[in-house]
Design a protein around this motif. Sequence first.
Motif, PDB file in Angstrom:
ATOM      1  N   PRO A   1     -64.575 -52.930 -85.606  1.00  0.00           N
ATOM      2  CA  PRO A   1     -64.559 -52.117 -86.828  1.00  0.00           C
ATOM      3  C   PRO A   1     -64.300 -52.963 -88.076  1.00  0.00           C
ATOM      4  N   VAL A   2     -63.871 -54.214 -87.910  1.00  0.00           N
ATOM      5  CA  VAL A   2     -63.599 -55.100 -89.048  1.00  0.00           C
ATOM      6  C   VAL A   2     -64.169 -56.484 -88.760  1.00  0.00           C
ATOM      7  N   ASP A   3     -64.429 -57.228 -89.818  1.00  0.00           N
ATOM      8  CA  ASP A   3     -64.840 -58.618 -89.709  1.00  0.00           C
ATOM      9  C   ASP A   3     -63.845 -59.468 -90.466  1.00  0.00           C
ATOM     10  N   ILE A   4     -63.646 -60.678 -90.002  1.00  0.00           N
ATOM     11  CA  ILE A   4     -62.808 -61.636 -90.706  1.00  0.00           C
ATOM     12  C   ILE A   4     -63.779 -62.553 -91.453  1.00  0.00           C
ATOM     13  N   VAL A   5     -63.638 -62.575 -92.780  1.00  0.00           N
ATOM     14  CA  VAL A   5     -64.608 -63.287 -93.605  1.00  0.00           C
ATOM     15  C   VAL A   5     -63.898 -64.194 -94.616  1.00  0.00           C
ATOM     16  N   ASP A   6     -64.656 -65.164 -95.092  1.00  0.00           N
ATOM     17  CA  ASP A   6     -64.196 -66.037 -96.165  1.00  0.00           C
ATOM     18  C   ASP A   6     -64.132 -65.210 -97.442  1.00  0.00           C
ATOM     19  N   ARG A   7     -63.009 -65.263 -98.123  1.00  0.00           N
ATOM     20  CA  ARG A   7     -62.782 -64.459 -99.324  1.00  0.00           C
ATOM     21  C   ARG A   7     -63.812 -64.756-100.424  1.00  0.00           C
ATOM     22  N   LYS A   8     -64.242 -66.001-100.543  1.00  0.00           N
ATOM     23  CA  LYS A   8     -65.180 -66.370-101.612  1.00  0.00           C
ATOM     24  C   LYS A   8     -66.633 -66.156-101.207  1.00  0.00           C
ATOM     25  N   SER A   9     -67.015 -66.667-100.034  1.00  0.00           N
ATOM     26  CA  SER A   9     -68.429 -66.633 -99.653  1.00  0.00           C
ATOM     27  C   SER A   9     -68.833 -65.364 -98.917  1.00  0.00           C
ATOM     28  N   GLY A  10     -67.857 -64.700 -98.289  1.00  0.00           N
ATOM     29  CA  GLY A  10     -68.174 -63.528 -97.481  1.00  0.00           C
ATOM     30  C   GLY A  10     -68.678 -63.873 -96.088  1.00  0.00           C
ATOM     31  N   GLN A  11     -68.760 -65.160 -95.771  1.00  0.00           N
ATOM     32  CA  GLN A  11     -69.234 -65.574 -94.456  1.00  0.00           C
ATOM     33  C   GLN A  11     -68.186 -65.270 -93.393  1.00  0.00           C
ATOM     34  N   SER A  12     -68.661 -64.899 -92.202  1.00  0.00           N
ATOM     35  CA  SER A  12     -67.759 -64.615 -91.088  1.00  0.00           C
ATOM     36  C   SER A  12     -67.010 -65.882 -90.675  1.00  0.00           C
ATOM     37  N   LEU A  13     -65.757 -65.685 -90.274  1.00  0.00           N
ATOM     38  CA  LEU A  13     -64.915 -66.775 -89.795  1.00  0.00           C
ATOM     39  C   LEU A  13     -64.506 -66.492 -88.358  1.00  0.00           C
ATOM     40  N   ARG A  14     -64.218 -67.553 -87.618  1.00  0.00           N
ATOM     41  CA  ARG A  14     -63.730 -67.396 -86.252  1.00  0.00           C
ATOM     42  C   ARG A  14     -62.752 -68.520 -85.954  1.00  0.00           C
ATOM     43  N   VAL A  15     -61.948 -68.319 -84.946  1.00  0.00           N
ATOM     44  CA  VAL A  15     -60.984 -69.316 -84.515  1.00  0.00           C
ATOM     45  C   VAL A  15     -61.711 -70.332 -83.643  1.00  0.00           C
ATOM     46  N   ALA A  16     -61.376 -71.612 -83.814  1.00  0.00           N
ATOM     47  CA  ALA A  16     -62.003 -72.660 -83.013  1.00  0.00           C
ATOM     48  C   ALA A  16     -60.994 -73.772 -82.747  1.00  0.00           C
ATOM     49  N   LEU A  17     -61.257 -74.541 -81.724  1.00  0.00           N
ATOM     50  CA  LEU A  17     -60.471 -75.743 -81.447  1.00  0.00           C
ATOM     51  C   LEU A  17     -61.144 -76.899 -82.181  1.00  0.00           C
ATOM     52  N   VAL A  18     -60.372 -77.604 -82.994  1.00  0.00           N
ATOM     53  CA  VAL A  18     -60.927 -78.733 -83.732  1.00  0.00           C
ATOM     54  C   VAL A  18     -60.079 -79.971 -83.469  1.00  0.00           C
ATOM     55  N   ASP A  19     -60.729 -81.137 -83.492  1.00  0.00           N
ATOM     56  CA  ASP A  19     -59.988 -82.378 -83.298  1.00  0.00           C
ATOM     57  C   ASP A  19     -59.384 -82.842 -84.617  1.00  0.00           C
ATOM     58  N   GLU A  20     -58.745 -83.992 -84.595  1.00  0.00           N
ATOM     59  CA  GLU A  20     -58.061 -84.498 -85.787  1.00  0.00           C
ATOM     60  C   GLU A  20     -59.015 -84.764 -86.943  1.00  0.00           C
ATOM     61  N   GLU A  21     -60.301 -84.920 -86.654  1.00  0.00           N
ATOM     62  CA  GLU A  21     -61.300 -85.169 -87.697  1.00  0.00           C
ATOM     63  C   GLU A  21     -61.949 -83.866 -88.187  1.00  0.00           C
ATOM     64  N   GLY A  22     -61.502 -82.730 -87.619  1.00  0.00           N
ATOM     65  CA  GLY A  22     -62.037 -81.440 -88.021  1.00  0.00           C
ATOM     66  C   GLY A  22     -63.301 -81.032 -87.284  1.00  0.00           C
ATOM     67  N   LYS A  23     -63.685 -81.774 -86.261  1.00  0.00           N
ATOM     68  CA  LYS A  23     -64.895 -81.470 -85.492  1.00  0.00           C
ATOM     69  C   LYS A  23     -64.561 -80.468 -84.387  1.00  0.00           C
ATOM     70  N   GLU A  24     -65.345 -79.396 -84.302  1.00  0.00           N
ATOM     71  CA  GLU A  24     -65.122 -78.374 -83.280  1.00  0.00           C
ATOM     72  C   GLU A  24     -65.361 -78.949 -81.885  1.00  0.00           C
ATOM     73  N   GLN A  25     -64.489 -78.582 -80.952  1.00  0.00           N
ATOM     74  CA  GLN A  25     -64.594 -79.055 -79.572  1.00  0.00           C
ATOM     75  C   GLN A  25     -64.672 -77.859 -78.630  1.00  0.00           C
ATOM     76  N   PRO A  26     -65.500 -77.929 -77.592  1.00  0.00           N
ATOM     77  CA  PRO A  26     -65.591 -76.821 -76.631  1.00  0.00           C
ATOM     78  C   PRO A  26     -64.361 -76.782 -75.725  1.00  0.00           C
ATOM     79  N   LEU A  27     -64.095 -75.620 -75.183  1.00  0.00           N
ATOM     80  CA  LEU A  27     -62.954 -75.441 -74.298  1.00  0.00           C
ATOM     81  C   LEU A  27     -63.011 -76.374 -73.090  1.00  0.00           C
ATOM     82  N   THR A  28     -64.205 -76.734 -72.653  1.00  0.00           N
ATOM     83  CA  THR A  28     -64.349 -77.639 -71.495  1.00  0.00           C
ATOM     84  C   THR A  28     -63.774 -79.016 -71.766  1.00  0.00           C
ATOM     85  N   ARG A  29     -63.527 -79.365 -73.024  1.00  0.00           N
ATOM     86  CA  ARG A  29     -62.955 -80.670 -73.374  1.00  0.00           C
ATOM     87  C   ARG A  29     -61.429 -80.624 -73.465  1.00  0.00           C
ATOM     88  N   VAL A  30     -60.852 -79.458 -73.301  1.00  0.00           N
ATOM     89  CA  VAL A  30     -59.405 -79.288 -73.474  1.00  0.00           C
ATOM     90  C   VAL A  30     -58.660 -79.719 -72.218  1.00  0.00           C
TER      91      VAL A  30
END
Length: 137
Positions: A100-129
Amino acid sequence: MAAAVELLGDRWSLLILREAFYGVVRHADFRDDLNVPRSVLTDRLGKLVRDGLLEKTEYREQGARARHAYGLTKKGRDLAITLIAMTEWGVEHCLDGHSPVDIVDRKSGQSLRVALVDEEGKEQPLTRVALKVKGQY
């Protein structure tokens, strides 16, 4: 994780925190939004204040008696990512992908989601955890 479950592990506490993230601060508004018994709400609000997730402040509307508002502390606000991740999981596995709701960027309106990121900010898949015991690897 066990410590977090001990602190947050009941339904009402999580729902109260969700409402606080939505901006609810008044006892009556929590009660109306959640349809929670007054005594349960008072108990859970007190616990969340004692545990440092909410802070209780007094306010007074003109001509009315003093009342209390309950706002998130830094410790409470730091739960945002956790609650968003739980929301994403619930949408996917309990609501068949229909939210019923979306989580979006306040400025752009783009959808946001939670992700695992490394120290450089690169998204990593759960299989790498992997879990690393401190001092080992």
